[in-house]
Structure formats: C-alpha cells, structure tokens
Design an enzyme around this catalytic site. Structure first.
Site, PDB file in Angstrom:
ATOM      1  N   CYS A  74       0.798  -1.240   0.000  1.00  0.00           N
ATOM      2  CA  CYS A  74       0.000   0.000   0.000  1.00  0.00           C
ATOM      3  C   CYS A  74       0.827   1.284   0.000  1.00  0.00           C
ATOM      4  CB  CYS A  74      -0.950  -0.005   1.188  1.00  0.00           C
ATOM      5  SG  CYS A  74      -0.120   0.222   2.785  1.00  0.00           S
ATOM      6  N   CYS A  89      21.344 -11.145  10.677  1.00  0.00           N
ATOM      7  CA  CYS A  89      20.292 -12.159  10.818  1.00  0.00           C
ATOM      8  C   CYS A  89      19.770 -12.639   9.465  1.00  0.00           C
ATOM      9  CB  CYS A  89      19.143 -11.640  11.680  1.00  0.00           C
ATOM     10  SG  CYS A  89      18.101 -10.402  10.886  1.00  0.00           S
ATOM     11  N   HIS A 125       1.560  -8.323   6.781  1.00  0.00           N
ATOM     12  CA  HIS A 125       2.606  -8.862   7.658  1.00  0.00           C
ATOM     13  C   HIS A 125       3.968  -8.395   7.159  1.00  0.00           C
ATOM     14  CE1 HIS A 125       4.863 -11.747  10.054  1.00  0.00           C
ATOM     15  NE2 HIS A 125       5.507 -12.100   8.951  1.00  0.00           N
ATOM     16  N   HIS A 128       8.754  -9.432  12.437  1.00  0.00           N
ATOM     17  CA  HIS A 128       8.624  -9.435  13.894  1.00  0.00           C
ATOM     18  C   HIS A 128       9.599  -8.428  14.488  1.00  0.00           C
ATOM     19  CE1 HIS A 128       6.935 -13.341  12.745  1.00  0.00           C
ATOM     20  NE2 HIS A 128       6.181 -13.185  13.813  1.00  0.00           N
ATOM     21  N   ASP A 132      16.592  -7.412  20.827  1.00  0.00           N
ATOM     22  CA  ASP A 132      18.035  -7.651  20.754  1.00  0.00           C
ATOM     23  C   ASP A 132      18.731  -6.701  19.776  1.00  0.00           C
ATOM     24  OD1 ASP A 132      17.095  -8.687  18.366  1.00  0.00           O
ATOM     25  OD2 ASP A 132      17.953 -10.675  18.637  1.00  0.00           O
ATOM     26  N   ARG A 141      14.954  -4.674  17.276  1.00  0.00           N
ATOM     27  CA  ARG A 141      15.311  -5.176  15.945  1.00  0.00           C
ATOM     28  C   ARG A 141      14.026  -5.527  15.215  1.00  0.00           C
ATOM     29  NH1 ARG A 141      16.316 -10.601  14.061  1.00  0.00           N
ATOM     30  NH2 ARG A 141      16.367 -11.219  16.250  1.00  0.00           N
ATOM     31  N   CYS A 143      12.816  -7.112  12.449  1.00  0.00           N
ATOM     32  CA  CYS A 143      13.281  -8.101  11.475  1.00  0.00           C
ATOM     33  C   CYS A 143      12.192  -8.201  10.398  1.00  0.00           C
ATOM     34  CB  CYS A 143      13.489  -9.432  12.186  1.00  0.00           C
ATOM     35  SG  CYS A 143      14.227 -10.701  11.181  1.00  0.00           S
TER      36      CYS A 143
END
Length: 155
Positions: A74, A89, A125, A128, A132, A141, A143
């Site tokens: 969007c 990560c 979505h 998360h 950390d 963070r 992610c």
C-alpha cells in the site's frame, strides 16, 4: 466496596482495550481475491499469509542506500534508512518504525512467543520485532521481510 472497585476497574479496562482494538484495525480493506490480483505470489504469501522469506535471499538484507522503505502492498511509509542497521540475521533490520506506521500483535506460532509487526494502513505482515537490537539506540530489531517492503531512494 472492594468488589465494586474491581468490577469498575475491569469495566474501564475492557473499554480501553476495545478502543485500542478499533484504532489498530487497518484502513485499507480488500478481499483476498483483490490482494491476490495486486500482489506477486511471494508478496501475497508474506504480506497476507504471514509467510517468511529465507534468510540472506531478500533484496534488502544488505542494502544500505539512503531513502525510505514503504509497504509493498500500500506504499505506507514504514522505515527510514537511518534506522536500518546490519544485524547479521539475514533479513533487513531496523531499530524503529516511523511512528504510527505499524501495528503489533502477539504471535504464538511455531511454539514461540513473538511480536508480529504489520502495516498500520493495510494490515500486511512485515515480520517481527525483537529486543536484541542496538542498545545505543532503541534496543529493538524490526526483522522485516524484503518482499514486504519497497525502497524509495532519496533524490
């Protein structure tokens, strides 16, 4: 008297939670068919079905140009490049989101307790958020799946 106070407290708490839930609902509402028509298969899987791309495969995990990151569904402004950092990560990581741009939800999938991050405008979505991140900034963070965001370079 104590019982009345407890009941009154619970009633007020219920009203507050109900109001917050209304605020947290996304502005853009589309049918699943409309989302499927708008998004690529991978975007649909991540943004609408809460999928995750494999680490170190997304377009932005090692991307550090100056600009902004918007929702791939969007165009809602989510993150700025000055909040992006290398977390090692395998996914793009930010230490904060643009205020009001995301909503949070408890995620207990896969036997874990995490905090899901979603676009406040469309409910997509994004990934998360974890505690950390860099302690010298926010300690967070975010992610984020590369496929859930688009990069807009500074001009």
């Amino acid at each position: 008297m104590k019982k009345i106070f407890i009941l009154l407290f619970l009633l007020v708490l219920q009203v507050i939670l109900a109001q917050n839930k209304k605020v947290m609902e996304p502005e853009i509402k589309k049918t699943e068919a409309e989302w499927k028509a708008k998004l690529s298969d991978q975007e649909y899987d991540v943004l609408r079905k809460k999928g995750t791309e494999r680490p170190y495969t997304g377009e932005y995990w090692d991307h550090f140009e100056k600009g902004n990151y918007v929702c791939a569904a969007c165009d809602n402004l989510l993150f700025t490049s000055d909040t992006k950092y290398e977390s090692h990560c395998g996914w793009p990581s930010f230490d904060q989101a643009v205020p009001g741009s995301v909503i949070y939800e408890k995620d207990t999938s896969f036997g874990m307790i995490r905090t899901e991050v979603m676009c406040a405008k469309c409910g997509g979505h994004l990934g998360h958020v974890f505690d950390d991140g860099p302690q010298e900034t926010t300690g967070k963070r975010y992610c984020t799946n590369s496929v859930s965001i688009k990069f807009i370079p500074n001009k």
